[in-house]
Motif scaffolding. Structure first.
Motif, short mmCIF file in Angstrom:
data_model
loop_
_atom_site.label_atom_id
_atom_site.label_comp_id
_atom_site.label_asym_id
_atom_site.label_seq_id
_atom_site.Cartn_x
_atom_site.Cartn_y
_atom_site.Cartn_z
N PRO A 214 9.30 5.78 2.07
CA PRO A 214 10.03 6.15 3.30
C PRO A 214 10.93 5.03 3.85
O PRO A 214 11.86 5.29 4.60
CB PRO A 214 8.90 6.48 4.28
CG PRO A 214 7.76 6.90 3.42
CD PRO A 214 7.86 6.04 2.19
N THR A 216 10.38 2.81 6.12
CA THR A 216 10.32 2.66 7.57
C THR A 216 9.56 1.39 7.96
O THR A 216 9.53 1.02 9.13
CB THR A 216 9.57 3.86 8.21
OG1 THR A 216 8.29 3.94 7.59
CG2 THR A 216 10.32 5.15 8.02
N CYS A 218 6.49 0.92 8.40
CA CYS A 218 5.59 1.25 9.52
C CYS A 218 4.27 0.48 9.47
O CYS A 218 3.59 0.35 10.48
CB CYS A 218 5.31 2.75 9.53
SG CYS A 218 4.30 3.27 8.14
N GLY A 219 3.88 0.01 8.31
CA GLY A 219 2.66 -0.78 8.18
C GLY A 219 1.37 0.01 8.11
O GLY A 219 0.28 -0.55 8.09
N CYS A 221 0.07 1.41 5.72
CA CYS A 221 -0.63 1.13 4.46
C CYS A 221 -1.31 -0.24 4.49
O CYS A 221 -1.89 -0.68 3.52
CB CYS A 221 0.36 1.16 3.31
SG CYS A 221 1.76 0.06 3.56
N CYS A 226 7.44 -1.63 3.20
CA CYS A 226 7.54 -0.79 2.00
C CYS A 226 7.80 -1.62 0.74
O CYS A 226 7.34 -1.28 -0.35
CB CYS A 226 8.65 0.24 2.19
SG CYS A 226 8.35 1.33 3.58
N PHE A 229 4.62 -3.03 -0.41
CA PHE A 229 3.82 -1.93 -0.96
C PHE A 229 4.29 -1.60 -2.38
O PHE A 229 3.48 -1.40 -3.29
CB PHE A 229 3.93 -0.71 -0.04
CG PHE A 229 3.06 0.44 -0.46
CD1 PHE A 229 1.72 0.48 -0.07
CD2 PHE A 229 3.55 1.46 -1.26
CE1 PHE A 229 0.90 1.55 -0.46
CE2 PHE A 229 2.74 2.51 -1.66
CZ PHE A 229 1.42 2.56 -1.25
N CYS A 243 0.01 5.22 1.36
CA CYS A 243 1.23 5.46 2.16
C CYS A 243 1.12 6.87 2.74
O CYS A 243 1.63 7.84 2.16
CB CYS A 243 2.48 5.31 1.30
SG CYS A 243 3.99 5.74 2.20
S1 SF4 Z 1 4.78 2.04 2.19
FE1 SF4 Z 1 3.56 1.36 3.94
S2 SF4 Z 1 5.06 0.54 5.33
FE2 SF4 Z 1 6.18 1.84 3.91
S3 SF4 Z 1 6.23 3.87 4.87
FE3 SF4 Z 1 4.44 3.80 3.52
S4 SF4 Z 1 2.79 3.23 4.90
FE4 SF4 Z 1 4.68 2.68 5.94
#
Ligand code: SF4
Length: 265
Positions: A214, A216, A218-219, A221, A226, A229, A243
């Motif tokens: 995505p 984004t 967002c953290g 994970c 990302c 990740f 994720c």
């Molecule tokens: S990889 Fe991690 S940081 Fe990126 S969108 Fe997925 S959960 Fe959020």
């Protein structure tokens, strides 16, 4: 049949989905009107799969009639011709045992971890090569007669002679667990008598994985973002289900694509 890597990825992604496989098989005997697909999938889902099949050049849509493209017909024909012959016979092979774990030496790259030498018997000899598809990250080398597998940061090399070497092992207990896993995987296939056909060799790029996430940062994970990740996914240190935003409907396409790509990492 698919020619280059990107075509192979596209077709594998397309055919990894059960509904799309159903659609393709449904079309094997000729074109169908769009209304006839209602029993396979609802309208909105069908539109989604239709778009993916068109992008992969598997089908053609003209005046409300869907039919296989020449590419799609060749794909189906090629799959029928090869599916029977590609199953590899293991009926004569004997189950293996771990007979020795004989050396724990510090790793050169990380002295807090160990290199381990072990032996399995009987030697796998000529069947080693056909065991490659059993291991998601397996790689067989004809020159060395060896099969390299990777789980997390642990790299294991199995030789046709029965010798096994492992790197980045924490202790003897971990070494024995990894060996037991390998033994069970091999013996399960020997019990069944067959292994699945080899997968095409496909190189997955870090950026290709990153672009499907995505983005984004967002953290959720528990990673910095990302990109981190994606690096950890490539190294086998995280799994795709961490994720959670990928489960949102708007990322359905990305999630499917990543699932297929992750099989080749
Ligand atoms: S990889 Fe991690 S940081 Fe990126 S969108 Fe997925 S959960 Fe959020």
């Amino acid at each position: 049949m698919p020619g280059n890597e990107s075509e192979t990825k596209s077709v594998n992604f397309t055919m990894a989905n059960a509904t799309r496989r159903k659609i393709i098989n449904f079309l094997a005997n000729g074109g169908k009107n769009i209304e006839e697909f209602e029993e396979i999938a609802g309208k909105s889902i069908f539109d989604f799969h239709l778009k993916i099949l068109q992008q992969a050049n598997m089908i053609e849509l003209e005046e409300g009639v869907v039919q296989l493209s020449e590419y799609g017909r060749n794909f189906l024909k090629g799959r029928k011709e090869t599916s029977a012959e590609e199953i590899t016979d293991l009926s004569q092979a004997k189950p293996v045992e771990i007979v020795e774990v004989r050396q724990l030496l510090p790793c050169i790259a990380d002295p807090s971890k160990f290199r381990v030498i072990a032996n399995i018997a009987p030697p796998l000899g000529r069947i080693l090569k056909i065991l490659e598809p059993l291991f998601p990250r397996g790689n067989y080398s004809d020159i060395k007669d060896s099969l390299i597998t990777q789980k997390g940061e642990i790299i294991t090399t199995i030789y046709g002679s029965g010798k096994v070497s492992m790197r980045m092992i924490k202790n003897e207990i971990e070494a024995k667990e990894v060996l037991e896993d390998i033994k069970d995987t091999i013996n399960e296939a020997i019990k069944k008598g067959v292994v699945p056909p080899s997968k095409e060799k496909i190189r997955v790029e870090l950026m290709e994985v990153y672009k499907c996430l995505p983005q984004t940062n967002c953290g959720r994970c528990s990673e910095q973002g990302c990109y981190t990740f994606a690096i950890k996914l490539m190294a086998g240190q995280v799994t795709l289900d961490k994720c959670t935003p990928l489960k949102e409907p708007k990322y359905a396409y990305n999630q499917e694509l990543l699932q297929v790509l992750s099989e080749y990492i």
